[in-house]
Design a protein around this motif. Sequence first.
Motif, PDB file in Angstrom:
ATOM      1  N   MET A 145       0.842  -1.204   0.000  1.00  0.00           N
ATOM      2  CA  MET A 145       0.000   0.000   0.000  1.00  0.00           C
ATOM      3  C   MET A 145       0.876   1.253   0.000  1.00  0.00           C
ATOM      4  O   MET A 145       0.654   2.179  -0.788  1.00  0.00           O
ATOM      5  N   LEU A 146       1.882   1.288   0.871  1.00  0.00           N
ATOM      6  CA  LEU A 146       2.718   2.488   0.983  1.00  0.00           C
ATOM      7  C   LEU A 146       3.536   2.723  -0.283  1.00  0.00           C
ATOM      8  O   LEU A 146       3.707   3.862  -0.718  1.00  0.00           O
ATOM      9  N   GLN A 148       2.747   1.872  -3.361  1.00  0.00           N
ATOM     10  CA  GLN A 148       1.870   2.389  -4.407  1.00  0.00           C
ATOM     11  C   GLN A 148       1.498   3.848  -4.154  1.00  0.00           C
ATOM     12  O   GLN A 148       1.495   4.670  -5.077  1.00  0.00           O
ATOM     13  N   VAL A 149       1.215   4.163  -2.926  1.00  0.00           N
ATOM     14  CA  VAL A 149       0.866   5.544  -2.605  1.00  0.00           C
ATOM     15  C   VAL A 149       2.082   6.449  -2.799  1.00  0.00           C
ATOM     16  O   VAL A 149       1.962   7.568  -3.316  1.00  0.00           O
ATOM     17  N   LEU A 185      -7.207  12.523   3.561  1.00  0.00           N
ATOM     18  CA  LEU A 185      -7.459  11.250   4.220  1.00  0.00           C
ATOM     19  C   LEU A 185      -8.070  11.416   5.605  1.00  0.00           C
ATOM     20  O   LEU A 185      -8.691  10.505   6.133  1.00  0.00           O
TER      21      LEU A 185
ATOM     22  N   VAL B 149      -4.955   6.650  -5.127  1.00  0.00           N
ATOM     23  CA  VAL B 149      -4.822   6.243  -3.728  1.00  0.00           C
ATOM     24  C   VAL B 149      -6.067   5.472  -3.290  1.00  0.00           C
ATOM     25  O   VAL B 149      -5.964   4.474  -2.570  1.00  0.00           O
ATOM     26  N   THR B 152      -5.847   1.998  -4.511  1.00  0.00           N
ATOM     27  CA  THR B 152      -4.860   1.288  -3.693  1.00  0.00           C
ATOM     28  C   THR B 152      -5.463   0.855  -2.355  1.00  0.00           C
ATOM     29  O   THR B 152      -5.260  -0.280  -1.910  1.00  0.00           O
ATOM     30  N   THR B 156      -5.974  -2.997  -1.163  1.00  0.00           N
ATOM     31  CA  THR B 156      -5.413  -3.442   0.122  1.00  0.00           C
ATOM     32  C   THR B 156      -6.527  -4.053   0.979  1.00  0.00           C
ATOM     33  O   THR B 156      -6.370  -5.144   1.544  1.00  0.00           O
ATOM     34  N   GLU B 159      -7.756  -7.438  -0.415  1.00  0.00           N
ATOM     35  CA  GLU B 159      -6.831  -8.551  -0.174  1.00  0.00           C
ATOM     36  C   GLU B 159      -6.865  -8.999   1.282  1.00  0.00           C
ATOM     37  O   GLU B 159      -6.799 -10.193   1.568  1.00  0.00           O
ATOM     38  N   ARG B 160      -6.959  -8.041   2.192  1.00  0.00           N
ATOM     39  CA  ARG B 160      -6.997  -8.407   3.616  1.00  0.00           C
ATOM     40  C   ARG B 160      -8.303  -9.131   3.956  1.00  0.00           C
ATOM     41  O   ARG B 160      -8.323 -10.069   4.739  1.00  0.00           O
ATOM     42  N   ALA B 177      -7.768   0.383   6.382  1.00  0.00           N
ATOM     43  CA  ALA B 177      -6.643   0.667   5.481  1.00  0.00           C
ATOM     44  C   ALA B 177      -6.451   2.175   5.315  1.00  0.00           C
ATOM     45  O   ALA B 177      -5.311   2.674   5.311  1.00  0.00           O
ATOM     46  N   ALA B 178      -7.571   2.915   5.183  1.00  0.00           N
ATOM     47  CA  ALA B 178      -7.470   4.372   5.021  1.00  0.00           C
ATOM     48  C   ALA B 178      -6.887   5.017   6.278  1.00  0.00           C
ATOM     49  O   ALA B 178      -6.046   5.926   6.194  1.00  0.00           O
ATOM     50  N   LEU B 181      -3.166   4.279   6.459  1.00  0.00           N
ATOM     51  CA  LEU B 181      -2.440   5.139   5.524  1.00  0.00           C
ATOM     52  C   LEU B 181      -2.316   6.553   6.056  1.00  0.00           C
ATOM     53  O   LEU B 181      -1.232   7.165   6.009  1.00  0.00           O
TER      54      LEU B 181
END
Lengths: 187, 187
Positions: A145-146, A148-149, A185, B149, B152, B156, B159-160, B177-178, B181
Motif C-alpha cells: 500500500m505504501l 503504491q501511494v 485522508l 490512492v 490502492t 489493500t 486482499e486483507r 486501510a485508510a 495510511l
Amino acid sequence: MPRWDPEAKERLRAAALELFAERGYDNATVAQITERAGLTRRTFSRYFADKRDVLFAGSEQLPDAMADAVRRADPALPPFQALLAALVDAGDLFAGLVSHAAQRRAIIASSPELQERERTKLAAVTEAVVEALRERGANESSAKMLAQVGITVFHTAFERWAEHPEGADFAARVREAAAELAAHLTP
Amino acid sequence: MPRWDPEAKERLRAAALELFAERGYDNATVAQITERAGLTRRTFSRYFADKRDVLFAGSEQLPDAMADAVRRADPALPPFQALLAALVDAGDLFAGLVSHAAQRRAIIASSPELQERERTKLAAVTEAVVEALRERGANESSAKMLAQVGITVFHTAFERWAEHPEGADFAARVREAAAELAAHLTP
C-alpha cells in the motif's frame, strides 16, 4: 562527429518528441528522427534500441535506484517518511527529463501500447520499493500500500513540477502532495 | 441441462482456477475446463469469451460502477470521503469473488500477460473515478492522486478481507486501510 557526444542524445530525444507530436507516435520512424536531428542511424543506435526506447531509456535502472534510495534513508525514519525522503533523493535523476515531461506525457497518453509500457515500468518500481520497505520492517500488505501511494505522490509531484518548473522545487512538491493527501485522508 | 444455470458459471470458474493452479495458466485449455466442470464448450461460451475471461468477466462494468458510486455518494462529503463511501458500496459487487481471490491473485502473479491485463483494468477504473471526482469539484491533479490512492486502499482492503474472510467485513477493512495510511502519512 565525436564518438561520444552528450548533445547527440539530447538532439535525438528532442527530434523524436517533436516528430511523435507532429505525426503521431505510430507514424514516426527512426529514419525521420535521425534526419531531423542531423545525425546517423548509427549514432541513434548508440543511445536508443528503437523509437520506443527514446521515451523509456534509463527506466530499467529506476527500480534499483528507487529501492536503494529507500534503503539509504535515515534508519530512524518510519517507512513512509523514508519513502518520501527517497523520492526526493531520486528526483535528481529526473531533473533532466522535466523539460520534456509534458510532451512525453501527451505522447504516452496517445498510445495504449505506450501506456501499458509506462504501467509496467511503474509496477517494477513499486515492486522494488515494496522489497525495500519490507527490509525496513513493514509487513507485506502495508509495504504494498505504501509503495503504491508513494509512487502516486511522486508522480503527482513530478507532473506539478514539470507543469510549473519556475515554481517550487521538486522536494517541496513532494512534501506538498503528501501533505495534501494527508489532509484528504483525515475526515 | 437448463439453458440458464447460475451454478454452471460458478462450476466453470472453480474448474478453471483449479486447472490454472495445477497446470499453469498457459497450459490449461478450455476443453480441460469444461471436462472438469462436466459441462460443454457451448455452455462455457455462454458465460466466458475465452479462458482469460474467466479471470476478468464483469470487469468491463467496473469503471462505470465505481464512478457511479462516487457520484451517488452524499454530496456533503469531501472528495476522498466520497470515494471511500463509494468503495465500500462497490465492495458488494465483489463479495462473490472473495472466495476465489487468493487463487486468482496467485494465477495473475504467474503471468506477465495477466498482470498487464489486471493493470489495464485498474487504470480504466482509475480514469472513470478521476472523472467522477472532478464532477465533485476536485482539480485534475488532485483527482488523479486521490483516485489512485483510493484504488490502492480498495485493493489493500480487498486482499486483507479475502485473506481472513472470517474477520472484519469489507467496509471495516476499507476504513482500517485508510486510517492506517493516514497515520503513515502524518510524520
